[in-house]
Design an enzyme around this catalytic site. Structure first.
Site, PDB file in Angstrom:
ATOM      1  N   HIS A 147      21.463  -9.465  10.914  1.00 30.40           N
ATOM      2  CA  HIS A 147      21.580  -8.105  11.448  1.00 30.40           C
ATOM      3  C   HIS A 147      22.139  -7.240  10.326  1.00 30.40           C
ATOM      4  CE1 HIS A 147      22.278 -10.615  15.077  1.00 30.40           C
ATOM      5  NE2 HIS A 147      21.601  -9.683  15.700  1.00 30.40           N
TER       6      HIS A 147
ATOM      7  N   ASP B 199      25.728  -7.873   9.920  1.00 32.61           N
ATOM      8  CA  ASP B 199      26.198  -9.192   9.465  1.00 32.61           C
ATOM      9  C   ASP B 199      26.529  -9.116   7.971  1.00 32.61           C
ATOM     10  OD1 ASP B 199      25.472 -10.089  11.964  1.00 32.61           O
ATOM     11  OD2 ASP B 199      23.629 -11.075  11.290  1.00 32.61           O
TER      12      ASP B 199
HETATM   13  C1  GCO Z   1      21.219 -13.574  21.762  1.00 34.96           C
HETATM   14  C2  GCO Z   1      20.142 -13.316  20.792  1.00 34.96           C
HETATM   15  C3  GCO Z   1      20.517 -12.737  19.511  1.00 34.96           C
HETATM   16  C4  GCO Z   1      19.301 -12.261  18.751  1.00 34.96           C
HETATM   17  C5  GCO Z   1      19.715 -11.574  17.529  1.00 34.96           C
HETATM   18  C6  GCO Z   1      18.510 -11.104  16.761  1.00 34.96           C
HETATM   19  O1  GCO Z   1      22.345 -13.953  21.440  1.00 34.96           O
HETATM   20  O2  GCO Z   1      20.887 -13.446  22.887  1.00 34.96           O
HETATM   21  O3  GCO Z   1      19.540 -14.545  20.548  1.00 34.96           O
HETATM   22  O4  GCO Z   1      21.206 -13.671  18.777  1.00 34.96           O
HETATM   23  O5  GCO Z   1      18.442 -13.305  18.408  1.00 34.96           O
HETATM   24  O6  GCO Z   1      20.551 -10.536  17.852  1.00 34.96           O
HETATM   25  O7  GCO Z   1      18.110  -9.896  17.228  1.00 34.96           O
END
Ligand code: GCO
Ligand code: MN
Length: 388
Positions: A57, A60
């Protein structure tokens, strides 16, 4: 099978979310149990384990509210890490869920200012992705939903979501970026109900966009099982539609809170069939893992190793399944039924319709067909248990 054959190589195209490694073990009832690793340490650790890529992200790697100078320095460091350590930034996405501004939606907030702020944040994240050579950009609408249905009309909310996606597709095209989008469905959590909850919903939504060819699906095992559905079937539907742009593999007990368990840790058969789908259909994308180490771990590295190792063992099990004589004989027998009628409806003509109307079938006889599924499933069980 020697143990080394399960060591990851770049050709395996494994990738992990940086956020998975940064996870501090917090949950709604308890504080963190381990420190948050700096992004560069995550990326280096993955590269050292022969991981092909990392996913991230914007926040991150670049803290929320960072200055332009900070952002540029961070990007220089990440680019250097990519070059020095030989790893790719395979997927990028935007955090449109953590900050309180997104408390009632990002693209689907009732406030147009929040919708525009979200779109601006995504455009900036897309610029970062392009800068790092990332070709896939994911949308996980973590706050796109409601608890109170009285608060907004889902048709209106879908329209806002669509407008933003169309705007962003056009932004990528206008910049000449080599980037495709992928939408990640989830039924709930953190919202009571999320919009675009399943693969089918995303497929239908993509068909309404201005540039459907730019947009695919990033299905995740856990999200599918939270909805009580079958990941093998859901991944298959995305693949059949030519929309399986990337995957998030993990584990999850059905119909519970989002557990984000290690791939294969809870349901070996389901993990086997997901791998089988990707192997049998020569899925060309990255094998992304989106899970968390158990809260009891003090670092993420055993977790990283075991996800990749289990996947490679499953690949070997899939090959064994595809080569096992008894299994294949059963399958040949099942699929060899009425071979002369195969493909009859593949092409329509008035004559073939008439011919089909005139055909004689013997349903009673067809119903007596033997289908040795107890034996077939037992063979798979024994294969997975290592006694076949
Ligand atoms: C969640 C999601 C997230 C997404 C991530 C990528 O925890 O429900 O899996 O981890 O995959 O934000 O957009
Ligand atoms: Mn995910």
């Amino acid at each position: 099978m020697s143990s080394n054959q399960f060591s990851p190589t770049k050709e395996d195209k494994f990738a992990f979310g940086v956020w998975c490694l940064q996870n501090r073990g917090r949950d709604p009832f308890g504080d963190q149990t381990r420190p948050e690793l700096p992004a560069l340490e995550c990326i280096k650790g993955l590269a050292q384990r022969n991981c092909y890529g990392f996913e991230f992200h914007d926040n991150d790697i670049i803290p929320f509210g960072a200055s332009t100078a900070q952002r540029e320095q961070i990007l220089r460091d990440v680019k250097k890490a990519i070059g020095d350590w030989g790893i790719k930034a395979t997927m990028a996405t935007t955090n449109t869920f953590y900050h309180p501004v997104f408390k009632d939606g990002a693209f689907t907030s009732t406030d147009p200012a929040v919708r525009l702020y979200t779109t601006q944040k995504v455009m900036r994240a897309i610029d970062v992705a392009a800068d790092l050579g990332t070709q896939l950009f994911v949308f996980w609408g973590g706050r796109e939903g409601v608890e109170v249905d009285a608060s907004k009309d889902p048709v209106e909310a879908t329209k806002w979501f669509r407008e933003s996606m169309n705007f962003l597709c056009n932004y990528v095209l206008s910049q000449g970026y080599d980037i495709k989008f992928s939408i990640e469905p989830k039924p709930n959590e953190p919202r009571g109900d999320l919009y675009l909850p399943t693969v089918g919903s995303v497929l239908a939504f993509i068909a309404t966009l201005d540039h459907p060819e730019m947009v695919g699906i990033n299905p995740e095992t856990a999200h599918i099982k939270m909805a009580g559905l079958n990941p093998y079937h859901e991944f298959a539907q995305a693949l059949d539609a030519g929309k399986l742009f990337d995957v998030h593999l993990n584990g999850q007990k059905p119909l519970r809170f989002d557990q984000d368990l290690t791939y294969g840790s809870d349901d070996l058969k389901e993990a086997f069939f997901t791998a089988k789908l990707l192997v049998d259909h020569k899925y060309p994308g990255t094998i992304g893992f989106d899970a968390h180490p158990y809260r009891s771990e003090s670092d993420p590295w055993d977790f990283v190793d075991r996800n990749m190792r289990t996947y490679k063992i499953m690949q070997a099990k899939v090959r064994q399944f595809n080569e096992n004589k008894e299994i294949q004989d059963i399958l040949k027998d099942i699929h060899g039924a009425s071979a002369n009628l195969r493909g009859f409806t593949a092409q329509f003509s008035k004559e073939s319709a008439q011919k089909l109307k005139d055909m004689t079938f013997e349903p009673e006889k067809l119903a007596t067909r033997k289908l040795p599924y107890e034996r077939l499933d037992q063979l798979l069980t024994e294969l997975l248990l290592g006694v076949l």
